[in-house]
Design an enzyme around this catalytic site. Structure first.
Site, PDB file in Angstrom:
ATOM      1  N   GLU A 181       0.847  -1.183   0.000  1.00  0.00           N
ATOM      2  CA  GLU A 181       0.000   0.000   0.000  1.00  0.00           C
ATOM      3  C   GLU A 181       0.891   1.245   0.000  1.00  0.00           C
ATOM      4  O   GLU A 181       1.793   1.359   0.832  1.00  0.00           O
ATOM      5  CB  GLU A 181      -0.893   0.023   1.242  1.00  0.00           C
ATOM      6  CG  GLU A 181      -1.927  -1.084   1.262  1.00  0.00           C
ATOM      7  CD  GLU A 181      -2.733  -1.114   2.547  1.00  0.00           C
ATOM      8  OE1 GLU A 181      -3.950  -1.360   2.480  1.00  0.00           O
ATOM      9  OE2 GLU A 181      -2.134  -0.915   3.636  1.00  0.00           O
ATOM     10  N   ASN A 219      -6.162  -2.955   6.400  1.00  0.00           N
ATOM     11  CA  ASN A 219      -6.467  -3.016   7.824  1.00  0.00           C
ATOM     12  C   ASN A 219      -7.740  -2.281   8.200  1.00  0.00           C
ATOM     13  O   ASN A 219      -8.382  -2.622   9.197  1.00  0.00           O
ATOM     14  CB  ASN A 219      -5.288  -2.480   8.634  1.00  0.00           C
ATOM     15  CG  ASN A 219      -4.149  -3.477   8.672  1.00  0.00           C
ATOM     16  OD1 ASN A 219      -4.339  -4.659   8.422  1.00  0.00           O
ATOM     17  ND2 ASN A 219      -2.953  -2.995   8.971  1.00  0.00           N
TER      18      ASN A 219
END
Length: 323
Positions: A181, A219
């Site tokens: 990411e 997440n």
């Protein structure tokens, strides 16, 4: 954070003789679970790495992890016929290790054009680290934090070079997991952000873009999912094994949410949720399950302590922990 190390074989050795175009000298600070994999992955692409740890014993442990990982890859490639001999394998291993300079001296990063930080997940420690780093490393260098949950913006401002700062969140084990990411703040310049996307591809990853939001993409979706499974345990809606097998067979997940929580680390899950809850008290998806707090208070962090929602033997969950 999502791990597939138990389900995926070690990837083939793919050291490149030519350094990637974007960055020629990368610093990696922290050689723990994530940092050693980051350093290894970059060096395997032929890029010079300066690897920094705070203490000699931690530095040795990190380099031993890298050497062990490379040895496994060489052995696997030799068995598969991808390399012709043990001598060829050793040469490739030595080539990669030769690109990594281990040190406890942060000033050895001064000539790096990219520094990736993978130190402890405590925001104030990271902020203090970047205040110092900004004074050491050349002014053109880009900084990147591997944090999985902390705000990138606060670290970027502390560094004194917010336009040259991104989040670069790898996944464990870094040597295997393909995703990275790349997180931009409102300060990050377009050229720097695009360079980091390119760098992600050059080291063999699939980069995805995200703004500086809690948990980024993975997440932000994963941690609330895990906490909802724990909330079901609190309410005694279903048993631990039944919750897990339902998501495996009903949703096609490789492992259930409670097994995954144990594998990730219950202490890490709790720290993330506490941080989010404090920063965003009105966000309904950020809950702290009672069973999570109780297990962490007892020192039951999951796989790494041998007990969590399950009793573990090495990397295998053997039975539910009903104690």
């Amino acid at each position: 954070m999502l791990r597939r190390g138990l389900l995926t074989s070690v990837r083939s050795y793919s050291s490149s003789a030519k350094a990637a175009a974007e960055f020629k000298h990368v610093g990696v600070v922290g050689l723990g679970l994530m940092g050693h994999g980051i350093a290894q992955t970059i060096a395997q692409k032929g890029i010079k790495v300066t690897a920094v740890e705070s203490k000699p014993e931690a530095l040795k442990a990190g380099m031993d992890r890298i050497s062990g990982s490379l040895s496994k890859i060489v052995a696997k490639d030799l068995k598969a016929g991808k390399i012709a001999s043990e001598a060829e394998g050793k040469a490739k291993l030595d080539q990669t290790l030769g690109l990594i300079t281990p040190t406890t001296d942060l000033h050895q990063l001064k000539d790096c054009d990219l520094v990736i930080e993978a130190i402890i997940e405590i925001e104030q420690i990271k902020i203090d680290f970047y205040k110092n780093l900004g004074k050491i490393v050349n002014h053109d260098a880009v900084f990147a934090s591997n944090t999985s949950s902390l705000p990138i913006t606060n670290m970027a401002v502390a560094s004194g070079r917010p336009k040259q700062f991104v989040g670069l969140h790898f996944f464990n084990p870094v040597q295997i997991m393909k995703l990275v990411e790349v997180i931009r703040t409102t300060h990050t310049s377009d050229p720097v952000f695009n360079r980091m996307l390119t760098f992600g591809k050059e080291i063999g990853k699939v980069p995805v873009s995200c703004k500086d939001t809690p948990g980024f993409i993975v997440n932000r979706l994963l941690i609330p999912f895990l906490s909802q499974a724990m909330a079901m345990v609190d309410r005694q809606d279903a048993s631990i094994p039944d919750i897990d097998v339902s998501m495996q067979l009903g949703s096609g997940h490789p492992m259930g949410p409670l097994t995954l929580s144990d594998y990730v680390g219950l202490d890490l899950c709790l720290n993330i949720l506490k941080g989010w809850k404090e920063a965003y008290p009105d966000e309904p998806s950020f809950i702290i399950p009672k069973c999570l707090e109780e297990k962490v208070a007892k020192g039951e962090f999951g796989r790494k302590t041998g007990k969590g929602f399950y009793v573990w033997e090495g990397d295998k969950a053997v039975r539910p922990n009903d104690a």
